[in-house]
Design a protein around this motif. Structure first.
Motif, PDB file in Angstrom:
ATOM      1  N   HIS A 135       0.893  -1.221   0.012  1.00  0.00           N
ATOM      2  CA  HIS A 135       0.021  -0.074   0.137  1.00  0.00           C
ATOM      3  C   HIS A 135       0.867   1.110  -0.067  1.00  0.00           C
ATOM      4  O   HIS A 135       1.990   0.938   0.217  1.00  0.00           O
ATOM      5  CB  HIS A 135      -0.742   0.392   1.317  1.00  0.00           C
ATOM      6  CG  HIS A 135      -2.224  -0.809   1.295  1.00  0.00           C
ATOM      7  ND1 HIS A 135      -3.318  -0.511   1.037  1.00  0.00           N
ATOM      8  CD2 HIS A 135      -2.082  -2.258   1.504  1.00  0.00           C
ATOM      9  CE1 HIS A 135      -4.171  -1.585   0.826  1.00  0.00           C
ATOM     10  NE2 HIS A 135      -3.610  -2.508   1.064  1.00  0.00           N
ATOM     11  N   GLN A 136       0.273   2.378  -0.047  1.00  0.00           N
ATOM     12  CA  GLN A 136       0.753   3.813   0.051  1.00  0.00           C
ATOM     13  C   GLN A 136       0.132   4.485   1.060  1.00  0.00           C
ATOM     14  O   GLN A 136      -1.207   4.192   0.935  1.00  0.00           O
ATOM     15  CB  GLN A 136       1.104   4.364  -1.284  1.00  0.00           C
ATOM     16  CG  GLN A 136       1.487   3.404  -2.525  1.00  0.00           C
ATOM     17  CD  GLN A 136       2.789   3.016  -2.283  1.00  0.00           C
ATOM     18  OE1 GLN A 136       3.866   3.592  -1.670  1.00  0.00           O
ATOM     19  NE2 GLN A 136       3.161   1.939  -2.609  1.00  0.00           N
ATOM     20  N   ASN A 137       0.673   5.350   1.824  1.00  0.00           N
ATOM     21  CA  ASN A 137       0.079   5.806   2.761  1.00  0.00           C
ATOM     22  C   ASN A 137      -0.469   7.517   2.298  1.00  0.00           C
ATOM     23  O   ASN A 137      -0.165   7.766   1.132  1.00  0.00           O
ATOM     24  CB  ASN A 137       1.109   6.365   4.049  1.00  0.00           C
ATOM     25  CG  ASN A 137       0.442   6.383   5.431  1.00  0.00           C
ATOM     26  OD1 ASN A 137      -0.724   6.702   5.607  1.00  0.00           O
ATOM     27  ND2 ASN A 137       1.389   5.843   6.242  1.00  0.00           N
ATOM     28  N   THR A 138      -0.988   8.235   3.207  1.00  0.00           N
ATOM     29  CA  THR A 138      -1.559   9.568   2.896  1.00  0.00           C
ATOM     30  C   THR A 138      -1.742  10.304   4.130  1.00  0.00           C
ATOM     31  O   THR A 138      -1.992   9.668   5.043  1.00  0.00           O
ATOM     32  CB  THR A 138      -2.790   9.495   1.989  1.00  0.00           C
ATOM     33  OG1 THR A 138      -3.058  10.931   1.479  1.00  0.00           O
ATOM     34  CG2 THR A 138      -4.160   8.985   2.593  1.00  0.00           C
ATOM     35  N   TYR A 139      -1.704  11.672   4.063  1.00  0.00           N
ATOM     36  CA  TYR A 139      -1.909  12.444   5.269  1.00  0.00           C
ATOM     37  C   TYR A 139      -2.392  14.006   4.770  1.00  0.00           C
ATOM     38  O   TYR A 139      -2.088  14.474   3.399  1.00  0.00           O
ATOM     39  CB  TYR A 139      -0.489  12.689   5.813  1.00  0.00           C
ATOM     40  CG  TYR A 139      -0.761  13.098   7.129  1.00  0.00           C
ATOM     41  CD1 TYR A 139      -1.039  12.315   8.466  1.00  0.00           C
ATOM     42  CD2 TYR A 139      -0.313  14.563   7.385  1.00  0.00           C
ATOM     43  CE1 TYR A 139      -1.224  12.900   9.683  1.00  0.00           C
ATOM     44  CE2 TYR A 139      -0.346  14.873   8.808  1.00  0.00           C
ATOM     45  CZ  TYR A 139      -0.688  14.211   9.942  1.00  0.00           C
ATOM     46  OH  TYR A 139      -1.045  14.681  11.148  1.00  0.00           O
ATOM     47  N   PRO A 140      -3.086  14.657   5.649  1.00  0.00           N
ATOM     48  CA  PRO A 140      -3.649  15.968   5.033  1.00  0.00           C
ATOM     49  C   PRO A 140      -2.610  17.044   4.449  1.00  0.00           C
ATOM     50  O   PRO A 140      -2.782  17.947   3.860  1.00  0.00           O
ATOM     51  CB  PRO A 140      -4.450  16.513   6.240  1.00  0.00           C
ATOM     52  CG  PRO A 140      -4.856  15.141   7.017  1.00  0.00           C
ATOM     53  CD  PRO A 140      -3.832  14.156   6.890  1.00  0.00           C
ATOM     54  N   SER A 141      -1.430  16.737   5.270  1.00  0.00           N
ATOM     55  CA  SER A 141      -0.364  17.720   5.021  1.00  0.00           C
ATOM     56  C   SER A 141       0.732  16.917   4.134  1.00  0.00           C
ATOM     57  O   SER A 141       0.841  15.741   4.176  1.00  0.00           O
ATOM     58  CB  SER A 141       0.459  18.430   6.179  1.00  0.00           C
ATOM     59  OG  SER A 141       1.014  17.459   6.810  1.00  0.00           O
ATOM     60  N   PRO A 142       1.556  17.837   3.257  1.00  0.00           N
ATOM     61  CA  PRO A 142       2.475  17.018   2.471  1.00  0.00           C
ATOM     62  C   PRO A 142       3.891  16.656   3.148  1.00  0.00           C
ATOM     63  O   PRO A 142       4.601  16.212   2.418  1.00  0.00           O
ATOM     64  CB  PRO A 142       2.703  18.232   1.295  1.00  0.00           C
ATOM     65  CG  PRO A 142       2.472  19.502   1.763  1.00  0.00           C
ATOM     66  CD  PRO A 142       1.319  19.421   3.052  1.00  0.00           C
ATOM     67  N   GLN A 143       3.948  16.943   4.352  1.00  0.00           N
ATOM     68  CA  GLN A 143       5.213  16.752   4.969  1.00  0.00           C
ATOM     69  C   GLN A 143       5.489  15.341   5.121  1.00  0.00           C
ATOM     70  O   GLN A 143       6.779  14.933   4.974  1.00  0.00           O
ATOM     71  CB  GLN A 143       5.575  17.811   6.218  1.00  0.00           C
ATOM     72  CG  GLN A 143       5.696  19.226   6.087  1.00  0.00           C
ATOM     73  CD  GLN A 143       4.284  19.679   5.727  1.00  0.00           C
ATOM     74  OE1 GLN A 143       3.225  19.319   6.109  1.00  0.00           O
ATOM     75  NE2 GLN A 143       4.558  21.037   4.986  1.00  0.00           N
ATOM     76  N   PRO A 144       4.667  14.571   6.013  1.00  0.00           N
ATOM     77  CA  PRO A 144       5.357  13.284   6.300  1.00  0.00           C
ATOM     78  C   PRO A 144       5.641  12.394   5.163  1.00  0.00           C
ATOM     79  O   PRO A 144       5.207  12.451   3.899  1.00  0.00           O
ATOM     80  CB  PRO A 144       3.886  12.541   6.832  1.00  0.00           C
ATOM     81  CG  PRO A 144       3.221  13.940   7.472  1.00  0.00           C
ATOM     82  CD  PRO A 144       3.473  14.964   6.349  1.00  0.00           C
ATOM     83  N   MET A 145       6.530  11.615   5.319  1.00  0.00           N
ATOM     84  CA  MET A 145       7.227  10.793   4.670  1.00  0.00           C
ATOM     85  C   MET A 145       7.861   9.545   5.123  1.00  0.00           C
ATOM     86  O   MET A 145       7.747   9.489   6.092  1.00  0.00           O
ATOM     87  CB  MET A 145       8.408  11.394   3.546  1.00  0.00           C
ATOM     88  CG  MET A 145       9.460  11.747   4.134  1.00  0.00           C
ATOM     89  SD  MET A 145      10.552  12.757   3.104  1.00  0.00           S
ATOM     90  CE  MET A 145      11.254  11.470   2.108  1.00  0.00           C
ATOM     91  N   GLY A 146       7.931   8.482   4.179  1.00  0.00           N
ATOM     92  CA  GLY A 146       8.948   7.513   4.843  1.00  0.00           C
ATOM     93  C   GLY A 146       7.873   6.078   4.851  1.00  0.00           C
ATOM     94  O   GLY A 146       6.876   5.991   4.987  1.00  0.00           O
TER      95      GLY A 146
END
Length: 241
Positions: A135-146
């Motif tokens: 899968h791939q993740n998602t978050y309301p802001s663009p900062q998180p990664m990894g």
């Protein structure tokens, strides 16, 4: 006509060279990922395992979508197909929950709940199965990664999850501070399967820089290699890197 014949020959030669280059890259990645340490296996003493590849979402269910329209389902499938190709190359048997972008999710009557149950049923029907859901993740802001790994509620799943997270960090981003963690109880797939199972969030669709990486063939190959190596470590008691 002669020109077309020559062009066809050159195209075939180019494809052959690309394959050779990819094999060389895989060899280098294995050495760089695990420090060139020896691998010792005992084929006859080990049980036969089957790698169950689950490319998350698919068809009308595209999963998370990046700001520029890249679908999670497409990236998931691309990584899974690379994993299957690597598995075929080294003789690991695989089963896939879907092989195209339409499997299991066509038609207006599509139900994500039923689709996940069908995937779990398939996994439970495989003797010696080990499930890796991509899968791939998602978050309301663009900062998180990894990348991040979640494991089902069993000791074997936890062992696979810890191995996988360590290998993803080594292969993709040594500054990644995310750790493997138990899958939530309401995560239907991991809570419904009986075999060792993990769900891997390879990156964030909400981070434009990471989406660019996740869409790149070479980066997908690194992910696929890290996941295959994790499976090999997990399924062979005599394997050391």
């Amino acid at each position: 006509m002669i020109y077309l014949f020559i062009s066809f020959k050159l195209e075939k030669l180019l494809k052959a060279l690309i394959i050779l280059v990819l094999l060389a890259i895989i060899t280098v990645l294995v050495i760089s990922l695990f420090g060139g340490k020896s691998v010792e296996t005992s084929v006859t003493d080990e049980p036969q395992y089957v790698l169950i590849l689950d490319p998350g979402h698919g068809g009308i269910d595209g999963g998370a979508v990046s700001s520029d329209g890249v679908k999670e389902s497409d990236i998931n499938l691309a990584i899974a197909l690379k994993m299957r190709a690597l598995s075929d190359f080294i003789g690991v048997k695989t089963v896939m929950t879907r092989e195209t972008d339409t499997d299991n999710s066509e038609g207006s009557a599509y139900s994500e709940h039923n689709n996940l149950l069908a995937r779990a049923e398939l996994a439970n029907s495989v003797n010696g199965g080990v499930l890796i859901s991509i899968h791939q993740n998602t978050y309301p802001s663009p900062q998180p990664m990894g990348a991040e790994t979640m494991y089902a509620a069993s000791d074997e799943s936890k062992r696979l999850g810890l191995l996988t997270q360590d290998n993803l960090i080594a292969a993709l981003d040594k500054d990644n501070r995310r750790v493997a963690r138990p899958a939530p109880d309401d995560l239907l797939l991991t809570s419904s399967v009986k075999c060792p199972a993990i769900l891997v969030e390879c990156g964030f669709m909400s981070n434009p820089g990471e989406v660019k990486l996740l869409s790149a063939d070479g980066y997908q190959q690194r992910i696929a290699l890290a996941l295959i190596c994790s499976f090999l470590q997990f399924t062979s008691k005599n394997i050391t890197f």
